[in-house]
Write a protein that holds these residues in place. Structure first.
Motif, short mmCIF file in Angstrom:
data_model
loop_
_atom_site.label_atom_id
_atom_site.label_comp_id
_atom_site.label_asym_id
_atom_site.label_seq_id
_atom_site.Cartn_x
_atom_site.Cartn_y
_atom_site.Cartn_z
N LEU A 13 0.83 -1.21 0.00
CA LEU A 13 0.00 0.00 0.00
C LEU A 13 0.86 1.26 0.00
CD1 LEU A 13 -2.82 -0.98 2.55
CD2 LEU A 13 -2.83 -1.18 0.05
N ASN A 14 1.98 1.21 0.69
CA ASN A 14 2.88 2.37 0.72
C ASN A 14 3.36 2.71 -0.68
OD1 ASN A 14 4.44 4.39 2.06
ND2 ASN A 14 6.24 3.07 2.01
N GLU A 15 3.65 1.67 -1.47
CA GLU A 15 4.10 1.88 -2.85
C GLU A 15 2.94 2.21 -3.79
OE1 GLU A 15 6.12 -1.77 -3.61
OE2 GLU A 15 7.89 -1.22 -2.41
N ARG A 16 1.81 1.55 -3.59
CA ARG A 16 0.68 1.74 -4.51
C ARG A 16 0.05 3.12 -4.35
NH1 ARG A 16 -3.77 -2.61 -3.66
NH2 ARG A 16 -2.16 -3.90 -4.63
N TYR A 17 -0.12 3.56 -3.11
CA TYR A 17 -0.83 4.82 -2.85
C TYR A 17 0.11 5.96 -2.43
CZ TYR A 17 -4.95 1.82 -2.99
OH TYR A 17 -5.92 0.93 -3.37
N ASN A 18 1.40 5.70 -2.51
CA ASN A 18 2.39 6.74 -2.22
C ASN A 18 2.16 7.39 -0.85
OD1 ASN A 18 4.65 8.34 -2.80
ND2 ASN A 18 3.42 9.96 -3.76
N TYR A 19 2.11 6.55 0.19
CA TYR A 19 1.96 7.07 1.55
C TYR A 19 3.16 7.92 1.96
CZ TYR A 19 -1.81 3.63 2.51
OH TYR A 19 -2.96 2.89 2.51
N GLY A 20 4.33 7.59 1.40
CA GLY A 20 5.54 8.32 1.77
C GLY A 20 6.09 7.93 3.12
N LEU A 21 5.96 6.64 3.49
CA LEU A 21 6.41 6.18 4.80
C LEU A 21 7.78 5.50 4.71
CD1 LEU A 21 3.10 4.43 5.98
CD2 LEU A 21 3.78 6.83 6.31
N ASP A 22 8.57 5.64 5.77
CA ASP A 22 9.79 4.85 5.94
C ASP A 22 9.43 3.69 6.86
OD1 ASP A 22 11.43 6.53 4.39
OD2 ASP A 22 11.80 7.85 6.10
N LEU A 23 9.52 2.47 6.34
CA LEU A 23 9.07 1.30 7.09
C LEU A 23 10.25 0.52 7.69
CD1 LEU A 23 6.34 0.00 4.59
CD2 LEU A 23 5.99 1.38 6.66
N PHE A 24 10.04 0.05 8.92
CA PHE A 24 11.04 -0.74 9.64
C PHE A 24 10.36 -1.97 10.24
CE2 PHE A 24 12.23 3.67 9.77
CZ PHE A 24 13.60 3.71 9.61
N LEU A 25 11.12 -3.03 10.46
CA LEU A 25 10.64 -4.19 11.19
C LEU A 25 11.21 -4.13 12.60
CD1 LEU A 25 11.09 -7.07 8.56
CD2 LEU A 25 8.97 -5.87 9.15
N LEU A 26 10.34 -4.33 13.59
CA LEU A 26 10.76 -4.32 15.00
C LEU A 26 10.30 -5.62 15.65
CD1 LEU A 26 11.82 -3.03 17.60
CD2 LEU A 26 9.63 -1.82 17.81
N SER A 27 11.25 -6.41 16.13
CA SER A 27 10.93 -7.69 16.75
C SER A 27 11.39 -7.73 18.19
CB SER A 27 11.60 -8.85 15.99
OG SER A 27 11.04 -9.00 14.70
N ILE A 28 10.60 -8.37 19.03
CA ILE A 28 10.93 -8.57 20.43
C ILE A 28 11.23 -10.04 20.67
CG2 ILE A 28 10.17 -8.26 22.81
CD1 ILE A 28 10.50 -5.65 21.16
#
Length: 353
Positions: A74-89
């Motif tokens: 969705l970030n790519e399709r709708y150009n949200y303009g987000l920087d995405l990270f994975l966070l694991s515990i």
């Protein structure tokens, strides 16, 4: 008998029946409506703004794996303009979390996202295996839930993100509504259906899958052939949530809309002003600086109980008072590092190979 055509496109053959709506549709239409519904949830709730740094809570399970894939799509399709990270515990559960984290590491490469892993051992000096060895399985989910929530905030702060998104789905939220009703927990009942929450000293977190059925998330992962870990936590069979889950599944079998109906009912609950006035105001923990409604936050209280060998004496406020009556905590007990909103911790980047 001729095969049923897709009720949406009318061209392709229907290969599945949506648990949520009962529609018989083809695979491509299912992908489209699932993703579009999540997009509408995000946009109608105004969850993000361009430039936001967003941490995806990643466990390697179906919900977080599908969430990472859909957020990237969705970030790519709708150009949200987000920087995405994975966070694991890493809770420190041998034979469960160590295996699921291998899935997260593969997802990191598959989705080309930076990954941060923060462990209970690193933060609290305890693993869940060690906690269960001391307290048994009766209240282990209480410790894990409290420790995990603070660990997520601390991990997100280390990434300097604006927002945490988690894979909580419609089934999870409906179960929580039922649990809070059965426990008579007015404070949590008043906020458990909120799609977005944020305390004064915590990072904004939200649930893009709030209206997505668990069965449809499983179907999406299956048809997309996503790489996810499917084993349940070895310490969860005795969890109180399991009773709410069983009840909800029975309701869903009789009435598929029961899940969404319960969520809407929870949204309609309003706590009386006189009840709100009796609830404790938020402050910061005097020991670690994390948000709390008491002098010590729940994580510090639980950790103190573990360190003093009295873990089962800190589950409730009444039991905590009994422990306090024995005497103050020794000065040399292990404590949680002071919480800061923007610490810097190393992040693992995807390899370029």
């Amino acid at each position: 008998m001729a095969p049923t055509s897709c009720s949406l496109c009318r061209d392709a053959k229907a290969i599945l029946k949506r648990p949520k709506t009962g529609q018989q549709i083809c695979k491509n239409c299912f992908f489209f409506v699932f993703e579009t519904e999540v997009h509408h949830t995000i946009t109608e709730s105004k969850l993000f703004k361009p430039g936001d740094r967003v941490a995806i809570g990643a466990s390697g399970g179906k919900d977080s794996t599908v969430l990472a894939y859909v957020m990237k799509t969705l970030n790519e399709r709708y150009n949200y303009g987000l920087d995405l990270f994975l966070l694991s515990i890493d809770e420190g559960i041998t034979g469960y979390r160590d295996d699921s984290l291998e899935t997260v590491k593969r997802n990191q490469q598959q989705y080309d996202m930076p990954l941060k892993i923060l462990s209970y051992d690193e933060l609290y000096g305890w693993t869940m295996d060690a906690i269960v060895e001391q307290i048994g399985k009766k209240n282990n989910c209480t410790f894990c839930g409290v420790f995990r929530r603070q660990a997520l905030d601390r991990g997100a702060a280390s990434l300097k993100v604006d927002h945490i998104v988690t894979g909580h789905n419609a089934d999870d939220i409906a179960e929580t509504v039922l649990m809070n009703i059965m426990r008579g927990d007015i404070a949590r009942l008043g906020r458990c259906t909120s799609i977005c929450t944020q305390g004064e000293d915590t990072i904004k977190r939200s649930k893009p899958f709030k209206y997505a059925y668990e069965k449809e998330i499983v179907m999406y992962a299956y048809f997309k052939k996503l790489d996810y870990f499917s084993t349940e936590c070895i310490y969860s069979p005795d969890a109180y949530r399991g009773h709410a889950r069983t009840f909800l599944k029975d309701l869903e079998a009789a009435r598929p809309s029961a899940i969404i109906d319960i969520i809407h009912s929870g949204e309609a609950f309003e706590v009386k002003e006189e009840i709100k006035a009796t609830q404790k105001a938020q402050q910061t923990c005097k020991r670690c600086g994390y948000m709390s409604s008491n002098d010590l936050c729940k994580a510090c209280t639980l950790l103190e109980g573990l360190e003093r060998g009295m873990a089962n004496s800190v589950i409730t406020d009444r039991a905590r008072k009994k422990m306090d009556a024995i005497g103050p905590a020794p000065d040399n007990i292990r404590t949680i590092p002071l919480f800061r909103s923007t610490p810097t911790i190393a992040v693992e980047l995807p390899s370029q190979s």
